[in-house]
Design a protein around this motif. Structure first.
Motif, PDB file in Angstrom:
ATOM      1  N   GLY A 282       0.795  -1.223   0.000  1.00 46.72           N
ATOM      2  CA  GLY A 282       0.000   0.000   0.000  1.00 46.72           C
ATOM      3  C   GLY A 282       0.827   1.271   0.000  1.00 46.72           C
ATOM      4  N   ALA A 283       2.132   1.157   0.046  1.00 48.54           N
ATOM      5  CA  ALA A 283       2.983   2.347   0.066  1.00 48.54           C
ATOM      6  C   ALA A 283       2.980   3.014  -1.298  1.00 48.54           C
ATOM      7  N   GLY A 284       2.846   4.306  -1.358  1.00 50.06           N
ATOM      8  CA  GLY A 284       2.856   5.031  -2.621  1.00 50.06           C
ATOM      9  C   GLY A 284       4.236   5.132  -3.220  1.00 50.06           C
ATOM     10  N   LYS A 285       5.276   4.988  -2.410  1.00 48.74           N
ATOM     11  CA  LYS A 285       6.637   5.115  -2.897  1.00 48.74           C
ATOM     12  C   LYS A 285       7.490   4.093  -2.165  1.00 48.74           C
ATOM     13  N   ARG A 286       8.483   3.561  -2.929  1.00 44.23           N
ATOM     14  CA  ARG A 286       9.379   2.577  -2.343  1.00 44.23           C
ATOM     15  C   ARG A 286      10.822   2.971  -2.638  1.00 44.23           C
ATOM     16  N   LEU A 287      11.648   2.682  -1.683  1.00 48.43           N
ATOM     17  CA  LEU A 287      13.093   2.892  -1.842  1.00 48.43           C
ATOM     18  C   LEU A 287      13.754   1.521  -1.862  1.00 48.43           C
ATOM     19  N   GLN A 288      14.553   1.250  -2.925  1.00 42.67           N
ATOM     20  CA  GLN A 288      15.238  -0.027  -3.053  1.00 42.67           C
ATOM     21  C   GLN A 288      16.740   0.179  -2.971  1.00 42.67           C
ATOM     22  N   TYR A 289      17.350  -0.697  -2.203  1.00 42.91           N
ATOM     23  CA  TYR A 289      18.798  -0.673  -2.031  1.00 42.91           C
ATOM     24  C   TYR A 289      19.318  -2.092  -2.281  1.00 42.91           C
ATOM     25  N   LYS A 290      20.388  -2.184  -3.074  1.00 41.16           N
ATOM     26  CA  LYS A 290      21.005  -3.479  -3.375  1.00 41.16           C
ATOM     27  C   LYS A 290      22.353  -3.590  -2.688  1.00 41.16           C
ATOM     28  N   ILE A 291      22.534  -4.756  -2.080  1.00 41.37           N
ATOM     29  CA  ILE A 291      23.804  -5.064  -1.432  1.00 41.37           C
ATOM     30  C   ILE A 291      24.467  -6.179  -2.239  1.00 41.37           C
ATOM     31  N   LYS A 292      25.574  -5.876  -2.825  1.00 41.89           N
ATOM     32  CA  LYS A 292      26.251  -6.826  -3.704  1.00 41.89           C
ATOM     33  C   LYS A 292      26.748  -8.013  -2.900  1.00 41.89           C
ATOM     34  N   SER A 293      26.540  -9.200  -3.453  1.00 39.51           N
ATOM     35  CA  SER A 293      26.946 -10.420  -2.756  1.00 39.51           C
ATOM     36  C   SER A 293      28.464 -10.545  -2.771  1.00 39.51           C
ATOM     37  N   PRO A 294      29.053 -10.946  -1.670  1.00 40.96           N
ATOM     38  CA  PRO A 294      30.515 -11.105  -1.649  1.00 40.96           C
ATOM     39  C   PRO A 294      30.974 -12.358  -2.404  1.00 40.96           C
ATOM     40  N   GLN A 295      30.072 -13.288  -2.736  1.00 44.55           N
ATOM     41  CA  GLN A 295      30.429 -14.501  -3.459  1.00 44.55           C
ATOM     42  C   GLN A 295      29.973 -14.393  -4.913  1.00 44.55           C
ATOM     43  N   ARG A 296      30.845 -14.831  -5.785  1.00 40.02           N
ATOM     44  CA  ARG A 296      30.540 -14.773  -7.210  1.00 40.02           C
ATOM     45  C   ARG A 296      29.454 -15.789  -7.540  1.00 40.02           C
ATOM     46  N   GLY A 297      28.582 -15.378  -8.427  1.00 41.69           N
ATOM     47  CA  GLY A 297      27.518 -16.247  -8.864  1.00 41.69           C
ATOM     48  C   GLY A 297      26.292 -16.224  -7.982  1.00 41.69           C
ATOM     49  N   MET A 298      26.402 -15.576  -6.831  1.00 42.00           N
ATOM     50  CA  MET A 298      25.256 -15.485  -5.937  1.00 42.00           C
ATOM     51  C   MET A 298      24.506 -14.189  -6.229  1.00 42.00           C
ATOM     52  N   PRO A 299      23.167 -14.248  -6.101  1.00 41.51           N
ATOM     53  CA  PRO A 299      22.400 -13.025  -6.400  1.00 41.51           C
ATOM     54  C   PRO A 299      22.611 -11.950  -5.316  1.00 41.51           C
ATOM     55  N   ASP A 300      22.414 -10.676  -5.738  1.00 38.13           N
ATOM     56  CA  ASP A 300      22.534  -9.555  -4.790  1.00 38.13           C
ATOM     57  C   ASP A 300      21.321  -9.515  -3.860  1.00 38.13           C
ATOM     58  N   THR A 301      21.534  -8.938  -2.697  1.00 43.92           N
ATOM     59  CA  THR A 301      20.457  -8.785  -1.707  1.00 43.92           C
ATOM     60  C   THR A 301      19.747  -7.453  -1.953  1.00 43.92           C
ATOM     61  N   THR A 302      18.462  -7.521  -2.183  1.00 38.44           N
ATOM     62  CA  THR A 302      17.674  -6.312  -2.449  1.00 38.44           C
ATOM     63  C   THR A 302      16.822  -5.997  -1.227  1.00 38.44           C
ATOM     64  N   ILE A 303      16.917  -4.766  -0.749  1.00 41.41           N
ATOM     65  CA  ILE A 303      16.137  -4.299   0.410  1.00 41.41           C
ATOM     66  C   ILE A 303      15.149  -3.254  -0.085  1.00 41.41           C
ATOM     67  N   THR A 304      13.856  -3.495   0.187  1.00 42.98           N
ATOM     68  CA  THR A 304      12.812  -2.559  -0.229  1.00 42.98           C
ATOM     69  C   THR A 304      12.250  -1.874   1.015  1.00 42.98           C
ATOM     70  N   ILE A 305      12.272  -0.533   1.023  1.00 46.25           N
ATOM     71  CA  ILE A 305      11.796   0.260   2.160  1.00 46.25           C
ATOM     72  C   ILE A 305      10.605   1.083   1.694  1.00 46.25           C
ATOM     73  N   PRO A 306       9.403   0.836   2.270  1.00 47.58           N
ATOM     74  CA  PRO A 306       8.246   1.640   1.871  1.00 47.58           C
ATOM     75  C   PRO A 306       8.307   3.045   2.484  1.00 47.58           C
ATOM     76  N   VAL A 307       7.769   4.016   1.763  1.00 51.69           N
ATOM     77  CA  VAL A 307       7.687   5.399   2.240  1.00 51.69           C
ATOM     78  C   VAL A 307       6.219   5.670   2.548  1.00 51.69           C
ATOM     79  N   PHE A 308       5.940   5.917   3.816  1.00 50.60           N
ATOM     80  CA  PHE A 308       4.568   6.113   4.274  1.00 50.60           C
ATOM     81  C   PHE A 308       4.376   7.568   4.678  1.00 50.60           C
ATOM     82  N   ASN A 309       3.575   8.299   3.907  1.00 56.86           N
ATOM     83  CA  ASN A 309       3.337   9.738   4.152  1.00 56.86           C
ATOM     84  C   ASN A 309       4.643  10.523   4.267  1.00 56.86           C
TER      85      ASN A 309
END
Length: 1140
Positions: free
Chosen positions: A1056-1083
């Motif tokens: 239900g958040a009108g806006k989202r902030l996404q941050y990616k944390i690169k994986s320290p191991q090759r071939g592994m996917p990056d960690t994506t953090i989604t932060i909702p913006v509420f009012n």
């Protein structure tokens, strides 16, 4: 060139000064001080609840004002200020005690800086645990109330003194008429003064500089109306002595003082003398006179026994510099030679100074101790007329006005008789008061009165001598009547007095110090005038009660009243009902002693209780010990006079009336009455005497050695020799100094004047004057006092009397805990508020135990009370043990205190977030916070709850929230309704400050059921987030456990958040996917969603470590590997992260 417009008013900008760490000082722009005055101004609706300055005195003393607290305050200055907005009506402060004077001074000094730091309201931590918030102008309200309390005490004391029944009724009646029409603090025509100054004249207190200047103004106005004397004589106010002292100390040059230059010009235009008051050592007033023709300075000290009093050094030094520069002549000091009254008390010096000046200029009769109260009251009446305040005339005083009118009409009559009697210095009055033979008409009596006034010995001594030197001084004296200016015009009219030459003044120094007996004749005219005034009685009531009352008073006055035992006992019972400690005079049925103020009062008539009751209602004084007065200490002895049937003293002629007999009296010794420095000398020195040679001189004379090289026996001999050479001894108990050659007894009329010749000569001894002029040493230097001057027996006896023996006589007193504690307290090293609060509670407990009273209204220091409350919450058992050793509240008292606290909201509302904001403000925290939520089990039940604010009962415990039940029937209907679903859980939202040591803050609590779905819980969370954002509280995260219900709530918030902030944390191991953090913006507020992903792991681990050494399920054992296999198995309901 740019032009600066100085008329433009610069506005105060709060953003520049408030909350920006500015320092408040005395060198800020004017707009800052104007703004401060504006916020401290008391609003008119509140000010009107205080007595107006124009309110009459009788109304003012009856106005109910709050009392001022005298209790110790352990509250820090910062506890009295708050940054919150005012929320409490300030009118409630008028029903509470005003903070102590010391606290108000501290708050006043700290106000400017606290205002700059952002203080927006005042807190009174003495009440309701400091939860109230008052406007800043409450500071001014407290200060204004404090002043009014002191002024009300002053007026009440003055009215009690006036109604004490010990003053003449005629002047008291006129003073009461004035009081009935007098505003208590109205501004007078003399700038900077109000009618409050009049209160000081009604009592036995010292007069202030303002009051003395008011009396000086009266004398100046009298001089303005005197054509002859007004051109030659000046009366100057206190400011004249200030200028002279500044010149004497070298602060000012006489040629640069506009004041002295103006006076010098007046002297060149014909002024021959200046009279002025002089303050000596800050505690005594004397009269001074400068004669410009003889170039002399003379003064009159009403406390000095003779003409040997020391002159005011700084004033005399300034006068000599002024004479030397402006008049090129030397000024000679002729000493204490002015005709002056003798003052037996310690508070009438200002009145005596004015009497000396009035006598020297206008011939007014000198002040007498018998008429001290009359002089004070008449000065009050005269000042009120001089300031244009109308006084209702008492009909009993009408003969006085008529007599004065006759004096004016007869001003030019019989000059020869008057001139002859004046120049001869004799008095010709027969026993009938008529010098014309048997004719005793009214005109003859008036003429005799004027003749007796002209021939007072005090004036005849001067005039007869002057007549031999200058013929013009023997002319008839003009008598002038100025009723509205002088308090003594009805006693002696104004007249011109011949000046005294220096030789004549020198001859007066050798006069007997008891020559003031001759001044008694000067008061005969005053006594004759009072008798004449009393001879014409006013019109009385003609009713039966008035006639009976008048007859009773006449019988009591003439001592022919026969006391009726039954009526007297009934009257005593009524008085004792009003004052159980009252005392009665068996010889006078109209006198009764009021125990509260230790004052003998006189009733209106025998059997009357009205005046005593009225006095008791207004009397607020504390009991005064008998030894606290001069009468109680034995200095003043009231002599009982034998009276004849007509009320007159037997064995006394009219001339001797009021004069005590000269008899043998013990020498009182030199004291502060003779020289005010003697009192300081006795407080400074420990030695029993003085005047001997130095021990070093005696040592060199007797043993040819220095004192430090002598043996113990030789030192003792030297000290005994010095003691034998003492020229005076010190009596520290009675504050007296006696000469070693004291005559022990002397002929005197009273103990106050019984100073022998040897003790009087001691006042001029150089060694003695040098000793008493030494300054008082500093307190920190007293420890260096030579031990030979300390009397060990007296020290030990004093410690026994004061109960300090156990402390003083310790072998090593400095190492005992009590001494260390006392030193730490006095030096301010112990600043622990909890410990100070415990100490205060223990002292209060001991005091209540000593007085045998209960613990009701026991006041605990906030810090100690808060600690006890915390211990009581954590462990009631531990608190009971603590309370058995230290004074603290009972558990019941804490429950009452908790009941007074604001109730926690039962739903999510605006108050929820106001409380959260207030909590953060108390902690002074303005950063981000973390929000968390969890559920807990609840016993399903319904309970009645009374809401004070809504004044209604509610049923709490239902899933739908509180249910209002206005009566019993409604409550029973709700209980029988099957739709009422009881809550089985409560959902808690907490707010956490990311700082170590700070407990979480409970934000909201709601009842829920086990069947709640996530979509029904999301609106509650959104309401909380909106409320926090509205109050500008930055909630940066929301945490919960990893259950499916909580994960569903977070998914709803994220979707239900009108806006989202996404941050990616690169994986320290090759071939592994990056960690994506989604932060909702509420009012507009980013909120990070967190989960307790280890929740299942925590539960299983708790089961594994339940206490069993090996947990088994059938044929299987429970191990961590089993839990991990459950999480990673295909189709497992657990998340893999919950197994790690």
């Amino acid at each position: 060139m740019a032009t600066i417009d100085l008329t433009v008013k610069i506005q105060f900008d709060p953003s520049v000064w408030i909350g920006v760490k500015k320092v408040f000082s005395n060198s800020l722009p004017n707009e800052v001080y104007e703004k401060k005055r504006e916020i401290l101004k008391i609003p008119e609706p509140v000010r009107t609840r205080l007595p107006a300055p124009t309110a009459l005195v009788n109304k003012f003393i009856e106005h109910p004002l709050p009392l001022q607290s005298g209790a110790l305050s352990f509250h820090q200055t910062g506890e009295w200020f708050s940054t919150d907005a005012p929320t409490t009506p300030p009118e409630i402060l008028l029903t509470r005690t005003v903070p102590p004077e010391r606290v108000l001074k501290t708050l006043d000094n700290a106000f400017g800086q606290k205002w700059f730091d952002g203080a927006a309201s005042i807190v009174d931590p003495r009440f309701n645990n400091g939860t109230e918030r008052f406007p800043l102008w409450v500071m001014s309200l407290w200060k204004e109330t404090e002043k009014m309390i002191q002024h009300q005490k002053l007026w009440r004391s003055s009215v009690r003194w006036l109604e004490s029944g010990t003053h003449p009724e005629n002047v008291v009646a006129q003073a009461k008429d004035l009081i009935n029409e007098l505003p208590w603090n109205k501004s007078l025509r003399l700038g900077g003064t109000t009618t409050l100054e009049f209160a000081g004249f009604l009592g036995a207190s010292w007069l202030s500089d303002t009051q003395i200047n008011m009396m000086i103004r009266v004398l100046q106005n009298r001089l303005k109306t005197d054509v002859d004397t007004g051109k030659e004589v000046l009366v100057e106010p206190i400011e004249f002595t200030w200028e002279l002292e500044a010149v004497g100390r070298g602060f000012t040059d006489p040629g640069s003082s506009p004041y002295l230059l103006r006076l010098a010009e007046q002297v060149q235009n014909g002024v021959t003398s200046i009279w002025f008051p002089v303050n000596v050592n800050g505690c005594h007033w004397i009269a001074g006179k400068v004669d410009f023709e003889e170039c002399t300075f003379a003064f009159g000290d009403s406390l000095a026994a003779s003409g040997t009093a020391p002159p005011p050094d700084e004033v005399l030094k300034g006068l000599r510099k002024w004479f030397n520069q402006q008049f090129s002549s030397k000024l000679m000091n002729i000493g204490n030679v002015l005709q002056r009254p003798r003052q037996p008390d310690t508070y009438s010096c200002a009145i005596c100074t004015m009497s000396t000046i009035g006598h020297g200029i206008f011939g007014d009769p000198l002040w007498t101790h018998q008429d001290a109260s009359v002089h004070r009251i008449r000065w009050l009446l005269t000042l009120s007329e001089n300031e244009g305040i109308s006084i209702p005339r008492d009909p009993a005083l009408e003969p006085l006005t008529k007599m004065c009118a006759r004096v004016d009409r007869d001003d030019g009559c019989n000059d020869s008789g008057r001139a002859g009697s004046h120049s001869s210095g004799t008095r010709n009055v027969n026993s009938s008061g008529n010098d014309r033979g048997g004719d005793s008409d009214e005109a003859d009596g008036d003429e005799n009165l004027l003749a007796s006034e002209a021939d007072t010995p005090a004036m005849s001594t001067v005039s007869s001598t002057a007549s031999t030197d200058a013929g013009e001084d023997s002319r008839p004296l003009p008598y002038k009547r100025k009723l509205s200016l002088s308090p003594f015009d009805e006693i002696a009219p104004a007249r011109k007095v011949s000046r005294v030459s220096y030789k004549q003044a020198q001859s007066k120094v050798t006069e007997n110090r008891h020559s003031d007996v001759s001044n008694i004749a000067a008061t005969d005219a005053f006594q004759h005038l009072e008798i004449s005034c009393k001879s014409q009685k006013p019109q009385y009531g003609t009713s039966r009660s008035a006639i009976a009352s008048r007859r009773l008073r006449e019988k009591a006055t003439s001592r022919t009243y026969v006391v009726q035992e039954k009526r007297f006992e009934t009257w005593k019972a009524k008085i004792l009902n009003l004052d159980p400690s009252a005392q009665f005079d068996q010889k006078d049925p109209m006198r009764v002693f009021h125990s509260r103020c230790s004052t003998w009062l006189r009733t209106k008539e025998p059997g009357d209780t009205t005046r005593f009751r009225q006095h008791g209602e207004m009397c607020r004084a504390k009991p005064v010990p008998a030894h606290g007065t001069l009468m109680g200490m034995g200095w003043l002895v009231k002599k009982e006079a034998r009276t004849s049937g007509d009320g007159k003293d037997e064995g006394r002629s009219e001339r001797e009336e009021g004069v005590e007999d000269v008899r043998k009296m013990p020498c009182r010794g030199a004291s502060a009455m003779d020289n005010t420095l003697i009192d300081r000398y006795l407080k400074r020195t420990w030695v029993g005497g003085g005047g001997g040679r130095s021990i070093h001189v005696v040592s060199r004379e007797r043993f040819k050695k220095e004192f430090r090289y002598l043996t113990r026996a030789q030192r003792e001999e030297v000290q005994m020799t010095q003691r034998a050479e003492w020229r005076w001894t010190n009596d520290h108990i009675n504050a007296r100094v006696h000469s070693r050659k004291c005559k022990l007894f002397t002929s005197s009329r009273s103990l106050a004047s019984s100073l022998c010749v040897e003790c009087e000569a001691l006042l001029n001894l150089k060694a003695f004057t040098d000793a008493i002029r030494k300054p008082m040493p500093l307190d920190e230097n007293l420890k260096f006092t030579n031990t030979q001057y300390l009397h060990p027996d007296l020290k030990h006896l004093y410690t026994k009397v004061k109960g300090l023996r156990a402390i003083i006589e310790q072998t090593d007193g400095s190492s005992t805990p009590c001494i260390k504690f006392a030193e730490a307290i006095l030096s301010g090293k112990i600043k622990n508020k909890v410990f100070n609060g415990l100490l205060e509670a223990m002292c209060t407990d001991l005091d209540k135990t000593k007085r045998g009273v209960g613990l009701q209204n026991f006041k605990y220091a906030p810090a100690w009370d808060e600690l006890c409350h915390i211990i009581y919450i954590v462990s009631p058992r531990a608190y009971r043990i603590l309370r058995s050793y230290f004074p603290a509240r009972t558990p019941r008292s804490f429950r009452h205190k908790e009941a007074r606290e604001p109730r926690f909201p039962m739903d999510i509302c605006d108050r929820t977030f106001e409380l959260a904001k207030a909590h953060l403000a108390v902690l002074d925290y303005h950063g981000p916070v973390a929000l968390a939520c969890d559920d807990t089990k609840l016993f399903a039940a319904l309970r009645l709850y009374w809401d004070k604010e809504k004044k209604c009962y509610f049923l709490v415990g239902a899933c739908s929230g509180p249910i209002c039940v206005p009566d019993v029937d409604a409550a029973q209907e709700v209980l029988r309704d099957d739709k009422t679903k009881k809550a089985t859980k409560i959902r808690l939202w907490c707010m956490t400050i990311p700082v170590d040591g700070v407990a979480p803050i409970l934000l909201a609590v709601l009842p829920i059921s086990d069947s709640e779905k996530h979509h029904t819980l999301v609106p509650h969370l959104k309401k909380i987030l909106c409320g926090l954002i509205k109050e500008k509280i930055e909630a940066v995260s929301y945490s919960c456990d990893g259950t499916g219900l909580e994960r569903g709530v977070q998914r709803e918030i994220l979707n239900g958040a009108g806006k989202r902030l996404q941050y990616k944390i690169k994986s320290p191991q090759r071939g592994m996917p990056d960690t994506t953090i989604t932060i909702p913006v509420f009012n507009g507020q980013p909120i990070s969603l967190l989960q307790d992903s280890k929740h299942a792991l925590k539960t299983l681990r708790n089961n594994l470590f339940s206490g069993a050494r090996l947990l088994t399920l059938g044929n299987y054992t429970m191990l961590y590997s089993t839990i991990r296999d459950l999480a990673f198995a295909n189709g497992s309901p657990l998340e893999r992260r919950q197994g790690h």
